[in-house]
Design a protein around this motif. Sequence first.
Motif, PDB file in Angstrom:
ATOM      1  N   UNK A  83       0.812  -1.220   0.000  1.00 14.40           N
ATOM      2  CA  UNK A  83       0.000   0.000   0.000  1.00 14.40           C
ATOM      3  C   UNK A  83       0.847   1.272   0.000  1.00 14.40           C
ATOM      4  N   UNK A  84       1.999   1.216   0.659  1.00 14.67           N
ATOM      5  CA  UNK A  84       2.759   2.458   0.853  1.00 14.67           C
ATOM      6  C   UNK A  84       3.791   2.757  -0.243  1.00 14.67           C
ATOM      7  N   UNK A  85       4.455   1.744  -0.743  1.00 14.41           N
ATOM      8  CA  UNK A  85       5.559   2.038  -1.651  1.00 14.41           C
ATOM      9  C   UNK A  85       5.141   2.598  -3.014  1.00 14.41           C
ATOM     10  N   UNK A  86       4.061   2.132  -3.618  1.00 13.67           N
ATOM     11  CA  UNK A  86       3.699   2.749  -4.914  1.00 13.67           C
ATOM     12  C   UNK A  86       3.453   4.263  -4.810  1.00 13.67           C
ATOM     13  N   UNK A  87       2.678   4.751  -3.813  1.00 16.97           N
ATOM     14  CA  UNK A  87       2.524   6.213  -3.749  1.00 16.97           C
ATOM     15  C   UNK A  87       3.834   6.923  -3.411  1.00 16.97           C
ATOM     16  N   UNK A  88       4.627   6.300  -2.549  1.00 17.49           N
ATOM     17  CA  UNK A  88       5.895   6.913  -2.176  1.00 17.49           C
ATOM     18  C   UNK A  88       6.823   6.996  -3.402  1.00 17.49           C
ATOM     19  N   UNK A  89       6.901   5.907  -4.146  1.00 15.58           N
ATOM     20  CA  UNK A  89       7.745   5.884  -5.349  1.00 15.58           C
ATOM     21  C   UNK A  89       7.273   6.897  -6.381  1.00 15.58           C
ATOM     22  N   UNK A  90       5.938   6.985  -6.534  1.00 16.34           N
ATOM     23  CA  UNK A  90       5.384   7.938  -7.506  1.00 16.34           C
ATOM     24  C   UNK A  90       5.739   9.364  -7.100  1.00 16.34           C
ATOM     25  N   UNK A  91       5.625   9.638  -5.816  1.00 19.95           N
ATOM     26  CA  UNK A  91       5.904  10.993  -5.316  1.00 19.95           C
ATOM     27  C   UNK A  91       7.382  11.353  -5.530  1.00 19.95           C
ATOM     28  N   UNK A  92       8.265  10.437  -5.179  1.00 23.28           N
ATOM     29  CA  UNK A  92       9.710  10.703  -5.330  1.00 23.28           C
ATOM     30  C   UNK A  92      10.051  10.909  -6.801  1.00 23.28           C
ATOM     31  N   UNK A  93       9.509  10.064  -7.649  1.00 20.86           N
ATOM     32  CA  UNK A  93       9.850  10.168  -9.079  1.00 20.86           C
ATOM     33  C   UNK A  93       9.320  11.475  -9.672  1.00 20.86           C
ATOM     34  N   UNK A  94       8.132  11.889  -9.259  1.00 26.98           N
ATOM     35  CA  UNK A  94       7.589  13.152  -9.768  1.00 26.98           C
ATOM     36  C   UNK A  94       8.406  14.334  -9.240  1.00 26.98           C
ATOM     37  N   UNK A  95       8.818  14.233  -7.991  1.00 26.47           N
ATOM     38  CA  UNK A  95       9.680  15.285  -7.433  1.00 26.47           C
ATOM     39  C   UNK A  95      10.971  15.405  -8.250  1.00 26.47           C
ATOM     40  N   UNK A  96      11.547  14.262  -8.560  1.00 25.34           N
ATOM     41  CA  UNK A  96      12.791  14.259  -9.347  1.00 25.34           C
ATOM     42  C   UNK A  96      12.570  14.927 -10.700  1.00 25.34           C
ATOM     43  N   UNK A  97      11.493  14.538 -11.347  1.00 20.09           N
ATOM     44  CA  UNK A  97      11.228  15.058 -12.693  1.00 20.09           C
ATOM     45  C   UNK A  97      10.934  16.556 -12.649  1.00 20.09           C
ATOM     46  N   UNK A  98      10.141  16.961 -11.696  1.00 20.50           N
ATOM     47  CA  UNK A  98       9.711  18.373 -11.696  1.00 20.50           C
ATOM     48  C   UNK A  98      10.754  19.321 -11.111  1.00 20.50           C
ATOM     49  N   UNK A  99      11.490  18.843 -10.117  1.00 19.63           N
ATOM     50  CA  UNK A  99      12.416  19.749  -9.431  1.00 19.63           C
ATOM     51  C   UNK A  99      13.859  19.600  -9.902  1.00 19.63           C
ATOM     52  N   UNK A 100      14.271  18.407 -10.239  1.00 14.40           N
ATOM     53  CA  UNK A 100      15.695  18.189 -10.563  1.00 14.40           C
ATOM     54  C   UNK A 100      15.923  18.052 -12.074  1.00 14.40           C
ATOM     55  N   UNK A 101      15.082  17.278 -12.737  1.00 15.29           N
ATOM     56  CA  UNK A 101      15.278  17.035 -14.177  1.00 15.29           C
ATOM     57  C   UNK A 101      14.030  17.464 -14.952  1.00 15.29           C
TER      58      UNK A 101
END
Lengths: 404, 584
Positions: B82-100
């Motif tokens: 239950x927890x890792x898919x939303x967490x992974x999605x959030x981290x990946x979106x953060x990476x895309x929007x803020x870093x790359x």
Amino acid sequence: MKELLAGSQSGAISGQGVRHAWQSLRARVHHHLVLHPFFGEVGQRALLIFAALFILSSTAGILNGRYWAARDTLARGEFERARGLNAQGLHEQALRHLRAAFHLERKNRDYRMAFTLTLIQLERYGEARIQLDEILRDDPTNAPANLLLARIAASEGAASMDSAVQYYQRAIYGLWPDNPLHHRIDTRFELAHFLASEDRIEELRAELIILASDIRDDPGQLLNTGYLMLFAHAPAQAETVFTRVLGRYPRNAEALAGLGKAQLETGNFAASEQTFLRAARANPENLEVRKQLALVQQIRALNPKRRGLGIYVSADRAGHLLIITLDRLAACADRKSLPPEVQDDMAAAATHLETRRRGAPPAESIDARIELAIRLFHDGSDFCVNPAEQPAVEHLTRALAVEQ
Amino acid sequence: MSTIAEILETKRRQLADTLANRNFNASGIPLPQFGSAQRFLLLSILIGVFSGLLVVCFHFLIEFISWSTLGVPVGESLVYTLLFPPFGALVSVLLIREVFPRAEGSGINNTKAAIYISDGYIPLQSVFGKFLACSISIGSGNSLGPEDPALQMGAGVASYIGRSFHLAREHMRLIAPVGAAAGIAAAFNTPITAVLFVIEEVIGSWNAGVLGSIVLSAVSSVVVTRSFLGDQPLFRVPEFQFRDPLELVAYAVMGVAGGLVSVAFVRALVFIRERFSDLGSWRHYALPAIAGFLVGCIGLGLPGIMGAGYESVDSALHDEFGWHMLLLLCLAKFAATVLCFSAGTPGGMFAPTLFMGATLGGGVGLLIGNIPRMPEVAGSAYVLVGMGTLFAGIFRTPMTSIFMVFEVSASYVIILPVMIANTIAYLISRRFLPEPFFELMARHEGLDLPSNEEQRERESLHVEDAMSRTRRALSWDMSVDAALHALRQSDVPYALVSTRRAVWASVSLAAVERAREQGKGDLPLAEAFALTDLPRLYMDLALDEALSKLSKVPILPIVSRARPDQLLGSITLNDIHKAFGIKA
């Protein structure tokens, strides 16, 4: 670098020292490599790209080692968990872990085989068959896989009988990981039992002959073979097999019973009676042996060709046999509905019996009576809907027919 | 000694010049000179190797993340699922929007944009961005695939290498597809499919100049991938046979089902994406996390749908599921993928498409198999064909979809069913969807990229559509007076002249009048004029070829390819204008 070394010698590496050493190294690399006329701009880029390629391939190499090691560890863990669950009979849960182990290590034959065996235990034959087909695609001589496919085909009913036999044969002649002779004999036994259950007598007989020659001295296997030979109407071969057992274990009650039955089937009633007597002595509680002994004794009492009988006794027994067979036929069939040649036989039997009462010379008619009795018995079996079961007469007429 | 030192110094300088200017070598022998075209071809191998290595690392990372977060087998732990898919999605979106930030968007559309908009430029940042963000999002169980990011990584690497080696502009524009082919070939382990996909979807036409490079890069990347990951195909496909022509009916039904599900899927995706884009800026982070959580909820019951889901496809190929379970998996993947993709979670669409196709195909196939009198077909055949139908229906690349199934199954038997089912799915998709998936997505991303489908199907005009079919020509032995008379009767002020050698020349009315004024009225045309041979045209040539030749002469002969002396007609600029509807 010097600053760095100095720092380390003094016992503490300061952050500033490291930064300074790094900048110094970078400047030197830049001066000697990048600014050197040896390299143009493209050369520098190319160098950078090949350096990146080197780093990337090294990283991939390191990750590759870790990746496969991790897969292996995970798969082994799953396999062990599944084994534990299987041992507790929790096949459904075990299957989930085996599936995971198998997905991680597709080339591992143990995982695949355990996975397939669990599928078979859960009666998921379709899936198991696909896995086994894939094993055979890689290794067509894999005997255990062929055996499992044979079992699946055997469980599928009449449509897959031929393929079951083929898979059994491939399993017998395939490669076993250990103890091949033992596995081959066991598989051939399984095939023999399967053929017996399907009434494929000719093939069964062929398999049993090979089995008898393959088996060394295992009395259990020999006894099994002997009884299957009796089932396959091969009493002479069965006699040989039981005799082999008795050669090593002369008081083996099962072997004696089997030999007695084989001798009974071959028409050697005197020997059969003696063997059954020995069998009854070896295991007095075996009721089947006693029943067989009684049958043999009944046959011997009926047998007109028994050695040592006078000609009148023989004629009398032949006449008695004729009466029994005629009565059997008359009791179960309407005379008018029978074919003319059977009616003729019945009339001839009546004439013989009249002659017997008038006390005509018996020597000429014994054989004729026996022949007529054999024919009437067969007629009774052929034309009666429910002929009376007369095992003693049946055995006797069969033996006499062979003698005639 | 000093002389030797001088000589050595001279040699060293020469060598340095050689490498810097690449004109001559130290011994004075000219070095092989690589033009941009040769460099392009050679670099394609380097691109393939690079992309292969990158995709291998990408694959490792996804797996490591998946094992660490979701465990083995997937779905063992309720909390992690239950927890890792939303967490992974959030981290990946953060990476895309803020870093790359430049890594955002579809890999295919970014590659197409590189061709049509930015002269082959794809920032290296997007490669790192896709690599990290997508490995986290897919590895943590979000319902997306690694192939589209792999494609963009390949294209990005190719673009960087091309820039580094100063390729000419026309080659730079084509280098991104070369890398794209390498990336997708490595991800799928299917070189033929990768080449076809790039030609069909990214470039849009068979460009002979780039074909060799695409093939080289795809092959070299697959070689690299196989050396690390083994030579096993993406799926282990059980053997099956095509026995009864009646099976084709079942495959046709499957094509219809595949086509309809493709339409439903793309429509749902567009609908939900549009609704999501109307929400506030909070959506960029909140929606992927919510979608990830919902995927986790679905994954509790059906863990097979999490991540790329290739293990479930493999299980479907091996008869693990009954038809209800297969259709349920298809529905669950449909929902999970629509949620993740619409929410903007980084990842590709290929793997979910194959998953949905496989489960739909397996489910429908087993249902059809239950109908009396229908022949018994191996479930794996339906699963494979199903994969192809959804690929054809969603991506609208019919050739790629056929060859992909052929390549992953390594079975020639499957070709016929796949051709039938895919064609039906493709036609249904065309009928009910105005635009292919990638074009819809490009539009949504604010790009107006050319439609390769339209480009493929656009009918171009040929010489035969514009030519004048009048076969009249003047003869070389005709007198100038007679020629003048004929030209004055004609609509056009020039005419073709047949020469002695069965080739064609032309004369103009003005030139003939001039010759007559000069007293050459009785002379034959061959003597009065220096007749020069005209280039010949054939009826099947494209009009632009005729147009380029007509820039030098006013009229051209159209002849038969079999008999060049047989005049079929002629063409003038005016004829071409008429064909394009331009009034003279």
